[in-house]
Design a protein around this motif. Structure first.
Motif, PDB file in Angstrom:
ATOM      1  N   ALA A  47       4.124 -36.054  -9.827  1.00  0.00           N
ATOM      2  CA  ALA A  47       5.116 -37.025  -9.498  1.00  0.00           C
ATOM      3  C   ALA A  47       5.236 -37.497  -7.986  1.00  0.00           C
ATOM      4  O   ALA A  47       5.311 -38.475  -7.548  1.00  0.00           O
ATOM      5  CB  ALA A  47       6.659 -36.755  -9.967  1.00  0.00           C
ATOM      6  N   ILE A  48       5.285 -36.293  -7.200  1.00  0.00           N
ATOM      7  CA  ILE A  48       5.042 -36.317  -5.789  1.00  0.00           C
ATOM      8  C   ILE A  48       3.768 -37.162  -5.308  1.00  0.00           C
ATOM      9  O   ILE A  48       3.919 -37.949  -4.473  1.00  0.00           O
ATOM     10  CB  ILE A  48       5.232 -34.879  -5.417  1.00  0.00           C
ATOM     11  N   VAL A  49       2.539 -36.807  -6.006  1.00  0.00           N
ATOM     12  CA  VAL A  49       1.353 -37.306  -5.594  1.00  0.00           C
ATOM     13  C   VAL A  49       1.458 -38.932  -6.004  1.00  0.00           C
ATOM     14  O   VAL A  49       1.005 -39.705  -5.287  1.00  0.00           O
ATOM     15  CB  VAL A  49       0.205 -36.672  -6.230  1.00  0.00           C
ATOM     16  N   ALA A  50       1.946 -39.283  -7.043  1.00  0.00           N
ATOM     17  CA  ALA A  50       2.176 -40.672  -7.592  1.00  0.00           C
ATOM     18  C   ALA A  50       3.020 -41.334  -6.670  1.00  0.00           C
ATOM     19  O   ALA A  50       2.970 -42.525  -6.165  1.00  0.00           O
ATOM     20  CB  ALA A  50       2.732 -40.820  -9.138  1.00  0.00           C
ATOM     21  N   PHE A  51       4.087 -40.811  -6.399  1.00  0.00           N
ATOM     22  CA  PHE A  51       5.020 -41.359  -5.314  1.00  0.00           C
ATOM     23  C   PHE A  51       4.482 -41.801  -3.993  1.00  0.00           C
ATOM     24  O   PHE A  51       4.614 -42.815  -3.428  1.00  0.00           O
ATOM     25  CB  PHE A  51       6.123 -40.479  -5.097  1.00  0.00           C
TER      26      PHE A  51
END
Length: 67
Positions: A47-51
């Protein structure tokens, strides 16, 4: 007080990206009584990478828009 259409679109894109990030972290973070599970930790990292990627893409899109 009225807002210009471009400003509203920019704010909408940013709010949508943040809402997706929060939803993925909340729904993807599998928490058990022992703490965060391995798959839940992977979901939070993803989720952090996608964000970061979504915000970079949105920033690029907004910076290349012609006024």
């Amino acid at each position: 007080m009225y807002m210009q259409r471009d400003t509203a679109v920019e704010a909408g894109i940013t709010l949508f990206a943040v809402a997706v990030f929060v939803a993925v972290v909340v729904l993807g973070g599998e928490v058990s009584t022992a703490g965060l599970t391995e798959s839940g930790a992977y979901a939070v990292v993803a989720a952090i990478v996608a964000f970061i990627l979504v915000m970079a893409g949105a920033g690029y899109y907004l910076s290349t828009k012609q006024d």
